[in-house]
Design an enzyme around this catalytic site. Structure first.
Site, mmCIF file in Angstrom:
data_model
loop_
_atom_site.group_PDB
_atom_site.id
_atom_site.type_symbol
_atom_site.label_atom_id
_atom_site.label_comp_id
_atom_site.label_asym_id
_atom_site.label_seq_id
_atom_site.Cartn_x
_atom_site.Cartn_y
_atom_site.Cartn_z
ATOM 1 N N LYS A 37 0.838 -1.209 0.000
ATOM 2 C CA LYS A 37 0.000 0.000 0.000
ATOM 3 C C LYS A 37 0.874 1.261 0.000
ATOM 4 O O LYS A 37 2.065 1.184 0.324
ATOM 5 C CB LYS A 37 -0.915 -0.029 1.226
ATOM 6 C CG LYS A 37 -0.149 -0.074 2.532
ATOM 7 C CD LYS A 37 -1.031 -0.553 3.663
ATOM 8 C CE LYS A 37 -0.252 -0.447 4.966
ATOM 9 N NZ LYS A 37 -0.932 -1.119 6.075
ATOM 10 N N ARG A 132 -10.668 -0.174 14.496
ATOM 11 C CA ARG A 132 -10.577 0.559 13.232
ATOM 12 C C ARG A 132 -11.674 0.065 12.297
ATOM 13 O O ARG A 132 -12.728 0.662 12.216
ATOM 14 C CB ARG A 132 -9.172 0.354 12.634
ATOM 15 C CG ARG A 132 -8.908 1.209 11.417
ATOM 16 C CD ARG A 132 -7.442 1.243 11.030
ATOM 17 N NE ARG A 132 -6.907 -0.041 10.587
ATOM 18 C CZ ARG A 132 -5.658 -0.217 10.148
ATOM 19 N NH1 ARG A 132 -4.832 0.808 10.102
ATOM 20 N NH2 ARG A 132 -5.230 -1.394 9.768
ATOM 21 N N TYR A 254 13.908 31.767 1.939
ATOM 22 C CA TYR A 254 12.702 32.458 2.400
ATOM 23 C C TYR A 254 12.815 32.854 3.867
ATOM 24 O O TYR A 254 13.171 32.020 4.710
ATOM 25 C CB TYR A 254 11.479 31.553 2.249
ATOM 26 C CG TYR A 254 11.028 31.368 0.829
ATOM 27 C CD1 TYR A 254 10.653 32.451 0.036
ATOM 28 C CD2 TYR A 254 10.953 30.090 0.275
ATOM 29 C CE1 TYR A 254 10.230 32.266 -1.268
ATOM 30 C CE2 TYR A 254 10.523 29.896 -1.021
ATOM 31 C CZ TYR A 254 10.163 30.987 -1.794
ATOM 32 O OH TYR A 254 9.734 30.805 -3.071
ATOM 33 N N MET A 302 9.663 24.779 -1.971
ATOM 34 C CA MET A 302 8.803 23.757 -2.557
ATOM 35 C C MET A 302 9.602 22.749 -3.390
ATOM 36 O O MET A 302 9.333 21.548 -3.346
ATOM 37 C CB MET A 302 7.726 24.418 -3.424
ATOM 38 C CG MET A 302 6.647 23.462 -3.885
ATOM 39 S SD MET A 302 5.425 24.243 -4.945
ATOM 40 C CE MET A 302 4.552 25.272 -3.776
HETATM 41 C C1 LIG Z 1 -0.212 -1.875 6.845
HETATM 42 C C2 LIG Z 1 -0.741 -3.160 7.270
HETATM 43 C C3 LIG Z 1 0.119 -4.208 7.579
HETATM 44 C C4 LIG Z 1 1.633 -4.065 7.647
HETATM 45 O O1 LIG Z 1 2.022 -3.370 8.798
HETATM 46 P P1 LIG Z 1 3.573 -3.169 9.162
HETATM 47 O O2 LIG Z 1 3.553 -2.476 10.439
HETATM 48 O O3 LIG Z 1 4.160 -2.329 8.068
HETATM 49 O O4 LIG Z 1 4.170 -4.515 9.203
HETATM 50 C C5 LIG Z 1 -0.442 -5.435 7.866
HETATM 51 N N1 LIG Z 1 -1.790 -5.594 7.857
HETATM 52 C C6 LIG Z 1 -2.648 -4.596 7.579
HETATM 53 C C7 LIG Z 1 -4.101 -4.843 7.603
HETATM 54 C C8 LIG Z 1 -2.155 -3.346 7.285
HETATM 55 O O5 LIG Z 1 -2.994 -2.344 7.025
#
Ligand SMILES: *Cc1c(COP(=O)(O)O)cnc(C)c1O
Length: 360
Positions: A37, A132, A254, A302
């Site tokens: 991700k 969550r 700046y 920037m």
């Molecule tokens: C991001 C995530 C992980 C990985 O977490 P790390 O701390 O980077 O190992 C595992 N499971 C879910 C559901 C996540 O969102």
């Protein structure tokens, strides 16, 4: 198309592959889902996913539909699991792009059932302590039984997420593992892949490995406690774009937040907060040139910032390292995170798409 750019992120694939095989050696027969991700934690989604697929990773984890679609577009054919809660208008595409996704409430399950006639592969997400997304164990159990009777669902996974696993012997983590393990004993989860461990789980809680693990940050080389053989594969680099000599008592950048104390040499580096290199690093951070550290002078702009190199020599076009190693010098990611008052995850993710990722 990638054109020449003076700032880049370099990924050492040999080290990345070594991290993955080291994780393999720790997880026994459990399957390996690599979270990719947020542009593979800033490392570059497609390049990392391809390397992972070639290395035999079993599955990739993304946060949302969009990331899954990008992976399919890049030719990734291994299973992809979308972690985040799904939205009604994404259901058709989730199936069209052959993505596995999370069911975290009966409302979401009903939405899917209403939309789909074809089968979809889903993972039931269970709440065990993160608050969550995910259903409480009792509700999850009832829904699992219900899903099994519905023709559109192929229940392939059941999972939860650890909130405090970066700490060893943590009571919350232990309680989460116990709650989850108690739930998956139920016969309805027989043949359903159970997964729980993030990086912390992989390192500190072998009992959380179960059928599959999902270590992210650790796979990229940043375990919360050192693990032999695991090291960063990421460097942020640039090239000096300008050189000048500045007299004593001259304000730089700046707001003139930095003033030279003596006649000195100042170089400009072409990366700024518009690339995700945080403005919080203004006159706090440093960079490496010829293996030596120099301070950032003045506020980060920037698209560029200045560095005071004193009486040292450096030419336009020479390499600057902002995160990583150069010669005997090193600027670790953890140092940048601490200076920005944040965690390594955030520093990595904020480095955006303007910076090309180069895989070596
Ligand atoms: C991001 C995530 C992980 C990985 O977490 P790390 O701390 O980077 O190992 C595992 N499971 C879910 C559901 C996540 O969102």
């Amino acid at each position: 198309m990638q054109t020449a750019h003076p700032t880049w992120i370099e990924i050492d694939l040999k080290q990345f592959r070594q991290n993955m095989s080291r994780i393999r050696s720790m997880i026994g027969k459990s399957r390996f889902c690599l979270p990719v991700k947020a542009n593979a934690y800033g490392h570059g989604l497609a390049g990392i996913a391809k390397a992972a697929q070639e290395a035999g990773v079993d599955c990739l984890g993304v946060s949302c539909l969009q990331e899954g679609v990008q992976l399919r577009g890049a030719g990734i054919s291994i299973p992809i699991l979308v972690f985040g809660a799904i939205h009604e208008d994404q259901i058709e595409d989730l199936v069209k792009y052959d993505l596995e996704f999370s069911i975290s409430s009966s409302l979401k399950a009903d939405l899917v059932a209403k939309k789909l006639s074809r089968k979809c592969r889903v993972h039931l997400e269970v709440e065990t302590g993160m608050q969550r997304t995910g259903m409480r164990p009792q509700t999850a159990l009832a829904l699992a039984q219900h899903l099994k009777t519905m023709p559109c669902f192929d229940l392939v996974g059941v999972y939860s997420h650890l909130a405090t696993a970066d700490r060893k012997a943590d009571p919350v983590a232990i309680a989460q593992i116990q709650t989850f393990k108690a739930l998956i004993q139920h016969p309805v989860f027989h043949q359903v892949s159970a997964h729980l461990a993030n990086s912390g789980g992989v390192i500190h809680y072998p009992e959380s490995h179960l059928d599959m693990v999902r270590p992210g940050l650790m796979a990229y080389g940043y375990p919360s406690t050192p693990v032999e053989g695991i090291a960063p594969c990421f460097s942020l680099k640039s090239k000096i774009s300008y050189f000048k000599v500045v007299e004593a008592g001259v304000g730089i950048g700046y707001g003139h937040q930095y003033t030279t104390r003596q006649r000195t040499r100042v170089v400009t580096v072409p990366i700024g907060y518009g690339d995700g290199y945080r403005r919080a690093l203004s006159h706090r951070g440093s960079v490496l040139i010829r293996g030596k550290r120099f301070p950032i002078a003045g506020a980060i702009c920037m698209d560029q910032f200045m560095v005071d190199i004193g009486q040292h020599e450096a030419f336009v076009g020479e390499e600057v390292v902002l995160i990583g190693k150069q010669g005997h010098g090193e600027i670790p990611l953890t140092e940048i995170a601490a200076l920005c008052d944040t965690i390594p995850y955030e520093v990595l993710c904020l480095l955006n798409g303007r910076i090309p990722r180069i895989f070596i």
